[in-house]
Each structure stands twice: as C-alpha cells, then as structure tokens.
Write a protein that holds these residues in place. Structure first.
Motif, short mmCIF file in Angstrom:
data_model
loop_
_atom_site.label_atom_id
_atom_site.label_comp_id
_atom_site.label_asym_id
_atom_site.label_seq_id
_atom_site.Cartn_x
_atom_site.Cartn_y
_atom_site.Cartn_z
N TYR A 1 8.55 11.57 16.70
CA TYR A 1 8.40 11.81 15.26
C TYR A 1 7.93 10.51 14.64
CZ TYR A 1 13.13 9.80 15.10
OH TYR A 1 14.23 9.00 15.26
N ASP A 2 7.28 10.61 13.50
CA ASP A 2 6.65 9.41 12.96
C ASP A 2 7.62 8.56 12.16
OD1 ASP A 2 6.07 9.69 9.86
OD2 ASP A 2 5.64 11.66 10.72
N ALA A 3 7.36 7.26 12.21
CA ALA A 3 8.09 6.30 11.38
C ALA A 3 7.44 6.20 10.01
CB ALA A 3 8.10 4.93 12.05
N VAL A 4 6.10 6.21 9.99
CA VAL A 4 5.38 6.05 8.73
C VAL A 4 3.95 6.55 8.89
CG1 VAL A 4 4.64 3.69 9.29
CG2 VAL A 4 4.79 4.38 6.89
N VAL A 5 3.39 7.06 7.80
CA VAL A 5 1.96 7.33 7.70
C VAL A 5 1.44 6.41 6.60
CG1 VAL A 5 0.17 9.02 7.18
CG2 VAL A 5 2.23 9.73 8.41
N GLY A 6 0.56 5.50 6.97
CA GLY A 6 0.08 4.50 6.03
C GLY A 6 -1.01 5.02 5.10
N ASP B 1 0.81 -1.22 0.00
CA ASP B 1 0.00 0.00 0.00
C ASP B 1 0.84 1.27 0.00
OD1 ASP B 1 -2.48 -1.09 -0.21
OD2 ASP B 1 -2.99 -0.95 1.92
N LEU B 2 2.08 1.18 0.44
CA LEU B 2 2.94 2.36 0.46
C LEU B 2 3.24 2.88 -0.94
CD1 LEU B 2 5.44 1.33 3.28
CD2 LEU B 2 3.68 3.09 3.42
N GLU B 3 3.02 2.05 -1.96
CA GLU B 3 3.27 2.44 -3.34
C GLU B 3 2.01 2.98 -4.03
OE1 GLU B 3 6.35 2.35 -4.36
OE2 GLU B 3 7.08 1.31 -2.57
N LYS B 4 0.90 3.09 -3.27
CA LYS B 4 -0.37 3.51 -3.86
C LYS B 4 -0.82 4.85 -3.25
CE LYS B 4 -1.71 -1.37 -4.10
NZ LYS B 4 -2.66 -2.40 -3.60
N THR B 5 -1.73 5.51 -3.92
CA THR B 5 -2.34 6.71 -3.35
C THR B 5 -3.48 6.31 -2.42
OG1 THR B 5 -3.85 6.91 -5.23
CG2 THR B 5 -1.76 8.10 -5.37
N TRP C 1 1.47 13.83 3.53
CA TRP C 1 0.68 12.60 3.44
C TRP C 1 -0.77 12.89 3.05
CZ3 TRP C 1 -3.21 13.10 6.98
CH2 TRP C 1 -2.96 13.85 8.13
N SER C 2 -1.04 14.05 2.49
CA SER C 2 -2.42 14.44 2.18
C SER C 2 -3.05 13.57 1.10
CB SER C 2 -2.46 15.91 1.76
OG SER C 2 -1.68 16.13 0.59
N SER C 3 -2.26 13.06 0.17
CA SER C 3 -2.82 12.28 -0.94
C SER C 3 -2.23 10.88 -1.06
CB SER C 3 -2.62 13.02 -2.26
OG SER C 3 -1.23 13.20 -2.52
N GLU C 4 -1.15 10.60 -0.33
CA GLU C 4 -0.52 9.29 -0.44
C GLU C 4 0.25 8.99 0.84
OE1 GLU C 4 1.92 9.70 -3.87
OE2 GLU C 4 3.44 10.90 -2.87
N PRO D 1 -8.45 12.70 2.54
CA PRO D 1 -8.91 13.07 3.89
C PRO D 1 -9.32 14.54 3.94
CG PRO D 1 -6.84 11.85 3.99
CD PRO D 1 -7.06 12.21 2.56
N ASP D 2 -10.49 14.79 4.48
CA ASP D 2 -11.05 16.14 4.49
C ASP D 2 -10.18 17.11 5.30
OD1 ASP D 2 -12.98 18.17 4.04
OD2 ASP D 2 -13.87 17.77 6.01
N GLY D 3 -9.92 18.28 4.75
CA GLY D 3 -9.27 19.35 5.48
C GLY D 3 -7.78 19.24 5.64
#
Length: 491
Positions: free
Chosen positions: A201-206, A16-20, A34-37, A25-27
C-alpha cells in the motif's frame, strides 16, 4: 553514492503536499483521491511491512498534449528513509535507470502492457506515453528493506527532462504537456508479489508537475513541512543545492546551469599549441611545469581557437611527462577540458584516443570508436576503491567538426554514484560511479595511447589507437569544475 538527500529538494517536496497538481492527469476519475492533488496515505507507518519501493507516474495532461515528437528522459531514481533512532537519512534504493510498463489510466485491474521505452546513448531511458495509458515506473534492482519500527520519513526522487523523439523532425517540446509525480509503497517484504493491495500500500502520492526540456528533480515525501518544524532533524546537516555564481535555480530548486564566469581553480596544465618550437608545446598554466612533447612530425592547423595540432592516427601524438601534478600521487578531483576534431568518427578498426592518463590498472581516457565518443575512468585494486571502470558515451558527434569535451571526476576513497561526468559541447551526456585515483605512472598521451590504457571492452598495453584529426586548447585541472564553468570553456 549520495547517502543523504538534498535539503532544498526535500523541503520543496514536503511543501508540494499542500498544493494542487500543476495539471490534471488524463483519465484519472474524480473518485481517485489523488486525481487533483497529492496526498499522504500510510505516511511513516509501514504497518509491519519490511520493504519500500519508489515509483513514478507520467501522464499526458487531461486538457491535451499537442506534442508528437517529444519523449521524457529519466535518470537517477532514489529512495531515502529517515531513521528515528539514528536521527539520520539512509539511502535504501539507488538506480541510474528505471523499469516499468504502460498501465491503464485508472490502473483498473492492474492492466498493463509493454511501454514505448528507448535506451539513450548515455545509458539512460526515455519513454513516450502510449495513448490510453500512463507510464508507471520504479527502480531496477529490487526494493529497499526497512525496519518497520524505525521509519521517521520516506523521500523518493528522480530526474527528468523532455527530449526529441526524432531529431530530424520539428522540435515541439515547448508544446508538450507531460505531467509526472513520484510516490512510494510499503511492501510486505522485498520479494512479495502483488496481491490486489494485500501485500503493498502506498505511503504517499506526490504532486504532479510538468516536465520541461531542462533536467529537473521530481520528489515526494511522506511528511509535510509541519513535520519538519516538529522534528528539525529531518533537514539538519543535509547538503543544499550549492548553486554557484552564474547558475539559476529551476522550478524544482535544482540548479539550471548558465555559463559561469568565475575563474576555475586548480589548473595544472594548459596547452594552446599556438607555437611548437622544437616540437614542444608550452604549458601556459600558472605553474608552467607540464609542457607536451610532440612525437612524430606534427604540424599545426587551424583550431577551434587559434592553432591546433593535426594528427594522422599513425604514430603521431603528444606526451606530457609523469608528474605529481597529474598522475603521480592520489587525486580525488580532476577536470579534463579540450577541443577535438575527428576526421572519421565511424572508424571501428581501432579506438581513436584523444586523451589518456595512467594505464590498465588505474586511469582516465577520452576516445572515439564506431561513432561513439566515450569518457572513462577506473581504479581496479580491491585494496583501494575496486573501481572496475565506468565509460560514458554519446553518439552526438560529427566527423570533421570541432567539439568540446570535458571529463569531470569528483571522487573519494570509496565508490560514489555520481563521481564521473561527461560533457559534450557544454552539455552533460552522462554520469556514473567512480572514485578518486591512486598513483598511476605511465605518461599522459594526447592523440594516442602512451604506455597503456583501459577501454570499455578491455585493457590495451603499449601505444597505438591514434586519432586522425586535431586537438586544441587542452586544460587539466585538479578541481571538479561546475557545469557552468564547463559551459564557459565550451563557448
């Protein structure tokens, strides 16, 4: 406790990390990366920090969410960390429920307020997103500790599905547009407070995916599929989804259960109450060794399937004698399946016992009390598993109506996080920790205590707590039946 992640779900999260995202997400403004992917930040480098925390976010879709009567139900959030030295995954966080708050959509100034959180009858939580906010959540019980020099991967996961906010209002779940994503943070230590990203701090946003009305697993990994190719140890030996015949796989790769036509194994007692000559209900299981003796002047009545036994709650019950097939000996798997009808589910002056085996120290039971159906298990001795007891409950029952109930135990000699599961009318209503059961003399009772049991609020010696209602089609298996097989029995 499940010590290893599911192989299929882990690979899916890495892919999934390779996909949008499935939706926007609203706002969340464009300048948030990470707004779109999804994206990896720290990845497998904690930078000397010694703790990790799973988290998730639930947003409404930026294109709109027309559903007004829908909530998101959450359960079983976990964090796994891969040890480079040991070459294996370790479970460092596991919580059946979550905690969290409503945060501003862009997390500006960490502004948050209490969220619309509701505790469901099975003990899980559900939320309804507050307009202008997202729901940001994490495990209860604190952060997981790590060796910052030995992190080869982080995987976080949670289960979610849509439920109705008000069952008496129209079902609009098909129109719901809730997006959910998982991630993980490294923290300076297990107790450090938030300090404007100086202590975490974050490691990843899925990847954000839509939540639907079936249970689905949402996850995030700190590495891509390419990393799996470079280090196959990340997935070697991990359990797969184990989809059985009759099941299908949902979008997440987790089983979506359909009625399973495969024949269950391990049937050691089967009572259909079609005929009760001399007050004896014959056992029609393959071994035909465990009939039930009817205590009191019990008559048959129309059942869920054919005849059933009618009970007045005043000393009438059925007894299965002590047997190595059921309660004399150690059993790590057990399924109790039966149909019942309770005349008045609201009775709170006593428990109305439907099934029980064992006594106050070890055992299983099913009963109704104060509009709650409960299934429970326990094995107290500390020299064994030290299982103080788990009772799963649901209020989704009606008086004077036939319901199918199933209790499934799949344990070992140690406590496990998903060892006991409850099903009502073919649907799961809860699961919890448990273990196998050691020998538990004290005969088996149907419709009343038969020699002692343990309730959610304490042990009860002797007999009593009778069911006013009826019982039909009792089946006892020395096997942990699949969800699909339970659905077939409930059909």
């Amino acid at each position: 406790m499940q010590q290893q992640p599911n192989k299929d779900l882990l690979i899916e999260a890495a892919s999934d990390l390779e996909k949008t995202h499935e939706g926007r997400p609203d706002g969340v403004p464009d300048n948030i990366d990470w707004s779109s992917e999804p994206r990896i930040n720290a990845g497998n480098d904690p930078g000397g920090f010694e703790a990790v925390n799973a988290w998730g976010q639930i947003y409404e879709d930026a294109a709109g969410n027309p559903a007004e009567n829908t909530r998101v139900k959450l359960r079983n959030i976990q964090t796994y960390v891969f040890s480079k030295k040991e070459g294996e995954w370790n479970l460092v966080q596991s919580s059946p429920t979550v905690e969290g708050a409503a945060y501003k959509l862009d997390f500006a100034n960490d502004t948050n307020q209490p969220a619309d959180i509701r505790t469901e009858p099975d003990g899980s939580l559900s939320i309804k997103v507050t307009p202008g906010f997202n729901f940001h959540f994490w495990p209860t019980g604190g952060r997981g500790t790590i060796d910052p020099n030995d992190v080869g991967g982080v995987y976080t996961t949670v289960d979610a599905k849509l439920i109705l906010d008000d069952p008496n209002k129209p079902d609009d779940r098909a129109q719901a547009k809730y997006l959910m994503g998982m991630g993980s943070d490294y923290w300076k230590d297990a107790t450090a407070g938030w300090d404007n990203f100086k202590t975490n701090y974050d490691a990843v946003v899925g990847r954000f995916r839509y939540v639907d009305s079936e249970w689905d697993s949402f996850g995030a990994t700190s590495f891509t599929e390419e990393a799996i190719e470079e280090d196959p140890r990340l997935v070697e030996g991990l359990p797969s989804s184990q989809v059985s015949e009759g099941d299908t796989v949902g979008d997440s790769g987790s089983p979506t259960h359909q009625p399973d036509q495969s024949e269950p194994t391990g049937l050691v007692a089967s009572l259909n109450f079609e005929d009760i000559p001399g007050g004896i209900a014959a056992d029609s299981s393959p071994i035909k060794n465990n009939p039930a003796t009817l205590i009191g002047e019990i008559a048959t009545t129309k059942g869920a399937k054919g005849n059933a036994i009618a009970l007045n709650g005043k000393g009438q019950y059925a007894e299965i004698a002590n047997t190595s097939d059921i309660n004399l000996g150690v059993h790590n798997q057990r399924t109790i399946s039966l149909w019942f009808k309770v005349n008045n589910a609201s009775v709170d002056s006593r428990k109305q016992v439907i099934y029980e085996e064992g006594a106050g120290t070890r055992g299983l039971n099913v009963y109704v009390h104060d509009d709650q159906l409960r299934v429970g298990g326990w094995n107290e001795p500390t020299g064994e598993s030290g299982w103080e007891g788990t009772w799963l409950s649901t209020d989704n029952i009606s008086s004077n109506q036939w319901h199918h109930i199933a209790l499934v135990l799949d344990g070992s000699d140690n406590l496990g996080s998903k060892a006991i599961t409850g099903y009502l009318d073919g649907e799961t209503f809860g699961y919890g920790e448990g273990s196998q059961l050691w020998e538990r003399p004290g005969a088996i009772g149907l419709g009343s205590i038969n020699g002692g049991t343990k309730f959610h609020d304490g042990s009860e010696p002797g007999n009593g707590h009778g069911l006013a209602g009826a019982i039909d089609e009792v089946k006892i298996f020395n096997d942990a039946l699949t969800a699909g097989q339970i659905q077939s029995l409930a059909a």
